[in-house]
Design a protein around this motif. Structure first.
Motif, PDB file in Angstrom:
ATOM      1  N   LEU A  45      26.453  20.271 105.317  1.00 33.79           N
ATOM      2  CA  LEU A  45      27.786  20.604 105.821  1.00 33.79           C
ATOM      3  C   LEU A  45      28.266  19.552 106.820  1.00 33.79           C
ATOM      4  CD1 LEU A  45      27.465  24.465 106.321  1.00 33.79           C
ATOM      5  CD2 LEU A  45      28.918  23.275 104.659  1.00 33.79           C
ATOM      6  N   GLY A  46      27.354  19.100 107.673  1.00 35.97           N
ATOM      7  CA  GLY A  46      27.705  18.060 108.639  1.00 35.97           C
ATOM      8  C   GLY A  46      28.132  16.778 107.956  1.00 35.97           C
ATOM      9  N   ILE A  47      27.393  16.388 106.923  1.00 36.77           N
ATOM     10  CA  ILE A  47      27.735  15.169 106.178  1.00 36.77           C
ATOM     11  C   ILE A  47      29.106  15.321 105.509  1.00 36.77           C
ATOM     12  CG2 ILE A  47      27.108  13.758 104.182  1.00 36.77           C
ATOM     13  CD1 ILE A  47      24.167  14.310 104.959  1.00 36.77           C
ATOM     14  N   ALA A  48      29.371  16.498 104.945  1.00 38.65           N
ATOM     15  CA  ALA A  48      30.666  16.729 104.294  1.00 38.65           C
ATOM     16  C   ALA A  48      31.808  16.601 105.300  1.00 38.65           C
ATOM     17  CB  ALA A  48      30.684  18.107 103.626  1.00 38.65           C
ATOM     18  N   LEU A  49      31.646  17.206 106.476  1.00 44.05           N
ATOM     19  CA  LEU A  49      32.674  17.074 107.512  1.00 44.05           C
ATOM     20  C   LEU A  49      32.856  15.621 107.927  1.00 44.05           C
ATOM     21  CD1 LEU A  49      31.860  20.161 109.749  1.00 44.05           C
ATOM     22  CD2 LEU A  49      34.014  19.745 108.546  1.00 44.05           C
ATOM     23  N   ALA A  50      31.751  14.917 108.080  1.00 39.53           N
ATOM     24  CA  ALA A  50      31.820  13.504 108.476  1.00 39.53           C
ATOM     25  C   ALA A  50      32.585  12.698 107.430  1.00 39.53           C
ATOM     26  CB  ALA A  50      30.414  12.940 108.675  1.00 39.53           C
ATOM     27  N   GLY A  51      32.330  12.955 106.175  1.00 36.65           N
ATOM     28  CA  GLY A  51      33.006  12.208 105.114  1.00 36.65           C
ATOM     29  C   GLY A  51      34.491  12.507 105.034  1.00 36.65           C
ATOM     30  N   VAL A  52      34.846  13.780 105.012  1.00 34.59           N
ATOM     31  CA  VAL A  52      36.247  14.169 104.884  1.00 34.59           C
ATOM     32  C   VAL A  52      37.055  13.697 106.087  1.00 34.59           C
ATOM     33  CG1 VAL A  52      37.829  16.150 104.858  1.00 34.59           C
ATOM     34  CG2 VAL A  52      35.819  16.133 103.363  1.00 34.59           C
ATOM     35  N   PHE A  53      36.550  13.971 107.280  1.00 33.80           N
ATOM     36  CA  PHE A  53      37.314  13.622 108.466  1.00 33.80           C
ATOM     37  C   PHE A  53      37.137  12.159 108.860  1.00 33.80           C
ATOM     38  CE2 PHE A  53      37.717  18.142 108.435  1.00 33.80           C
ATOM     39  CZ  PHE A  53      39.043  18.311 108.824  1.00 33.80           C
ATOM     40  N   GLY A  54      36.080  11.520 108.388  1.00 34.16           N
ATOM     41  CA  GLY A  54      35.975  10.066 108.541  1.00 34.16           C
ATOM     42  C   GLY A  54      37.091   9.381 107.781  1.00 34.16           C
ATOM     43  N   TYR A  55      37.395   9.885 106.601  1.00 36.31           N
ATOM     44  CA  TYR A  55      38.519   9.369 105.825  1.00 36.31           C
ATOM     45  C   TYR A  55      39.828   9.606 106.586  1.00 36.31           C
ATOM     46  CZ  TYR A  55      41.937   8.657 102.157  1.00 36.31           C
ATOM     47  OH  TYR A  55      43.018   8.223 101.445  1.00 36.31           O
TER      48      TYR A  55
END
Length: 181
Positions: A45-55
């Motif tokens: 879940l942390g990685i998913a948040l990092a990816g989406v909001f990193g974009y």
């Protein structure tokens, strides 16, 4: 996250997502068997948040930031905190108390959120610091009686608080700003 700066908001969600993965990962150093899959899900879940909001950060890079004209001071504070964490871990290692390194680093991270709240002009980050400080203090009696590294309990606590903050912040982002894309 209670900031007017959309880029800062997205960056904080992305960064806390990444740090969620880091702390849940450290918690996997020696976890109780039933916790292992939960730590993995939390990391995902942390990685998913990092990816989406990193974009979201990338496409808003030219937007303003509360750190504008303060990056140097922010860097000094972060540098001092990294130094404090490193020196503390060195002292613990030299005393043969390396099992306490995760707890010490977590304390430094929690304290780090106090000046970060001022830099980012966001009191909600100070609330996170308080929650983590209380949780880490409450863990002390148990950590003193359990053998093994403190990361087995500290990692999940830090990961859970960061993930909770990031998820709540993502809801605020979606409600106020809309899609991160």
């Amino acid at each position: 996250m209670l900031t007017e700066f959309v880029r800062d908001h997205a960056f904080t969600i992305a960064w806390f997502g990444l740090m969620t993965m880091v702390w849940f990962g450290w918690g996997q150093e020696d976890p109780p068997e039933p916790w292992r899959w939960r730590l993995g899900v939390g990391s995902g879940l942390g990685i998913a948040l990092a990816g989406v909001f990193g974009y979201a950060v990338a496409i808003r890079w030219d937007d303003g930031s509360a750190l504008d004209d303060r990056y140097a001071w922010f860097g000094v504070v972060v540098g001092l905190e990294v130094l404090a964490a490193g020196i503390g871990c060195l002292v613990l290692w030299r005393r043969g108390a390396e099992r306490w390194m995760a707890w010490w680093v977590a304390v430094v991270v929690a304290v780090h959120f106090v000046p970060l709240a001022f830099f980012l002009e966001d009191a909600s980050i100070a609330v996170l610091a308080l929650v983590q400080g209380v949780a880490l203090t409450a863990l002390l009696p148990r950590l003193r009686t359990v053998d093994g590294p403190t990361s087995r309990l500290v990692g999940p606590v830090m990961g859970a608080t960061l993930l909770t903050f990031a998820l709540l912040s993502a809801v605020v982002f979606l409600a106020g700003t809309g899609s991160p894309f």
